[in-house]
Design an enzyme around this catalytic site. Sequence first.
Site, short mmCIF file in Angstrom:
data_model
loop_
_atom_site.label_atom_id
_atom_site.label_comp_id
_atom_site.label_asym_id
_atom_site.label_seq_id
_atom_site.Cartn_x
_atom_site.Cartn_y
_atom_site.Cartn_z
N GLY A 161 3.71 -3.49 -0.97
CA GLY A 161 2.91 -3.80 -2.14
C GLY A 161 2.44 -2.54 -2.83
N CYS A 162 1.31 -2.62 -3.51
CA CYS A 162 0.77 -1.50 -4.27
C CYS A 162 0.50 -0.29 -3.38
CB CYS A 162 -0.53 -1.93 -4.96
SG CYS A 162 -1.44 -0.58 -5.70
#
Length: 220
Positions: A52-53
Amino acid sequence: MKHILSVLAVTLLFSCQNSAQSSNSAQQAVINAKPVQVPMENGKAKAYFASGCFWCVEEIYESLKGVDEVISGYSGGHTKNPTYADSNTGRTGHAESVEVIYDPNVISFATLVDVYFGSQNPTQVNGQGNDIGSQYRSIIFYQNEKQKEIILKKKAALEKKLGEKVAAEVYPFQKFWRAEDYHQNYVVNHPNNPYVRNVSIPRLNRFKAKFPQLLKDKFK
């Protein structure tokens, strides 16, 4: 995109712009490549993860005893010198990734893998939370057959425990491209950013509650 999230966008989704990755033979070549072994420097090893981020993932790994530094960047794709804008198109094959520089005498690669699976939603495909798209997909990179075996065994055990498929892809490590300077140490440097307050910090806190024994004193 994360660095220009409007208040409205944060309120509605806490999400980042994304689009689908197009599969091609160049990307398949990356998946089938021979892994690159990164040499140790001054007794420190490097490991690579996408979950993810990278703002979130960087801070999670920074919290661990035995980890010296974590760098945000891009890996897993078929293009050279990717930028944040390039990655966000979903067409480069790259995912937002981190380079973890660690002391294997203090924390093992196997423990880093446990942290990886334990700090995300392991069954979400192509993203984490509202960050959706191939650039946010979960990838765990191996540099040799021993690491690959560790990853696959832990992934299989987690699938058995959950009773469903774990989304993380397993790639041979090829190249890590450092992200732009403004992405580095983002959570520390921008504590009042709406995305950081509403997504990054809660994700870090959930991880800390699960793995208190692994934390540096300043993160306890």
